[in-house]
Scaffold this active site. Sequence first.
Site, short mmCIF file in Angstrom:
data_model
loop_
_atom_site.label_atom_id
_atom_site.label_comp_id
_atom_site.label_asym_id
_atom_site.label_seq_id
_atom_site.Cartn_x
_atom_site.Cartn_y
_atom_site.Cartn_z
N ARG B 31 0.93 -1.22 0.02
CA ARG B 31 0.07 -0.03 0.01
C ARG B 31 1.09 1.36 -0.02
O ARG B 31 1.06 1.90 -1.18
CB ARG B 31 -0.91 -0.04 1.26
N HIS B 225 11.02 6.68 8.44
CA HIS B 225 11.31 6.71 7.16
C HIS B 225 12.99 7.02 7.00
O HIS B 225 13.48 7.50 8.09
CB HIS B 225 10.60 7.88 6.49
N CYS B 256 7.73 9.39 1.33
CA CYS B 256 6.86 10.56 1.24
C CYS B 256 7.46 11.59 -0.06
O CYS B 256 8.51 11.80 -0.11
CB CYS B 256 7.14 11.31 2.25
#
Lengths: 316, 316
Positions: B31, B225, B256
């Site tokens: 996802r 991240h 992102c």
Amino acid sequence: MTTTPELGLPMPVPAAEGLPTRVRIHEVGARDGLQNEKATVPTETKAEFIHRLAAAGLTIIEATSFVHPKWVPQLADAERLFPLVRDAAPHLPVLVPNERGLDRALSLGATRIAVFASATESFAKANLNRTVDEALAMFEPVVTRAKAQDAHVRGYLSMCFGDPWEGPVPLPQVVRVCRALLDMGCDELSLGDTIGVATPGHVQALLTALNDEGVPTPSLGVHFHDTYGQALSNTLAALQHGVTTVDASAGGLGGCPYAKSATGNLATEDLVWMLTGLGIDTGVDLGLLTATSVWMAGQLGRPSPSRTVRALSHKE
Amino acid sequence: MTTTPELGLPMPVPAAEGLPTRVRIHEVGARDGLQNEKATVPTETKAEFIHRLAAAGLTIIEATSFVHPKWVPQLADAERLFPLVRDAAPHLPVLVPNERGLDRALSLGATRIAVFASATESFAKANLNRTVDEALAMFEPVVTRAKAQDAHVRGYLSMCFGDPWEGPVPLPQVVRVCRALLDMGCDELSLGDTIGVATPGHVQALLTALNDEGVPTPSLGVHFHDTYGQALSNTLAALQHGVTTVDASAGGLGGCPYAKSATGNLATEDLVWMLTGLGIDTGVDLGLLTATSVWMAGQLGRPSPSRTVRALSHKE
């Protein structure tokens, strides 16, 4: 360090209990980082690199290696390079493999030298064409004579965690070689995870085993490779154990030719990012350091593997 | 986990005191990893990806998102994909932004849903075109109705550490939104470092601030991240605080779009390497997982950013 908010530095939070307030970065980019480069880097480029690293605030910059040029052609210009950078930074250690290398280094005014041992027989054989004990015997007069000249001596120890031929390396085997290097007079050791397989528990187990055998933490530095992405978390584990000397390579330059991967040394920028966020003083200006690594990547013709360098240099 | 010595797994050392013995990996590659891919990934490829992730031992695999196809075109096939993978793994959470998304997810048999909030006004505006409180008001009936259907509800919280427009995010601001999400019925939160700027002390400071306000650690997952190479050391800090749910993305897929870098999510393989070395059980077979990420990288036409994937797939 200079605050450069436009770079998006992390928010410093007071260091957690038990973490050191200051860390000494032993910068290895100019030596370890460049030694496996195939294309010859001009001596003047290396000198500029070292001067820029110093301008970014690094104080311990390993400059070159006085090994026989046949073994490390990239560093064959040590005699020409060292005088160009001798006054660039407070400390400019150089690698010396034997007495001949020591003579060359001392004659040029080197005051910090490093010898390069192995924790495993396989790597001693591959790298030095000697047994572990034969290599130690070769280093003993080097260390003795260097100490007699008041030089600071660092002992590198490769393959402290895993070895590509032997697998996991037993802790007592590492402790034995560390003990031997300290007993012959080394001021400081650098525990190398040459193939990058260490994890934080392994790091703390080795440090504890060394302490248990009378090796004090202040004599220990750590040298992690990022082959499996573990270098920074291993560093954190070492800091939590009290280690205050950390090896890193500007831009993540270099690596071990025996580890099949594009990734090698812990990038100094990634380290500085973490230390800054932890409120640990390094004296390094991350903006100047990143600019230096971007410039060096341009000289080498490929992007830096450092995530911090890539992120900061992609900023708008 | 299956031992595969030929892969050069790290030597497991008993977990240091205070570390959990088991970690639940919340796999987000299918996802979060794919949602920003420009070229459409065929539904059958996504389904195979999820089945392979499950075969590698992952038990919580976020499958897709029931957002409006206009906003995330890559996941516009949620209705077609979900039935193909519904029985692939024990837990297949899906993202739902609103009641319409919830209806779509529940009608297909989803039993785990996730909502996506922001700790900062700037990102709430950019990502949801709402204020933080307007977004919470939108999620409240979603969570209430999901709980009435006995669904497990996860609350993602973005920008918990830094925000590209606002800089460092004050801890009380994060705590307030966490509290609101739990109060409306979320079973679990995922604390996101969306732009990758967190460091270990910051992580522990936020977790402590949450505990101090009555938010128990077992309700908290972490989502780091790797933009600045900090994801794994931040994860270690979270584990040391007692966190046992860690988000990761197979092969390090995704990231992102607001963080200007090629690097994004923590790679599941890098995480599994560390956890295995720490003696922490994950149930994941690193060999099968790496093979899956190599295959997926081939489907996407570019190499995986995971260092572990690159190192293991370069092995001779």
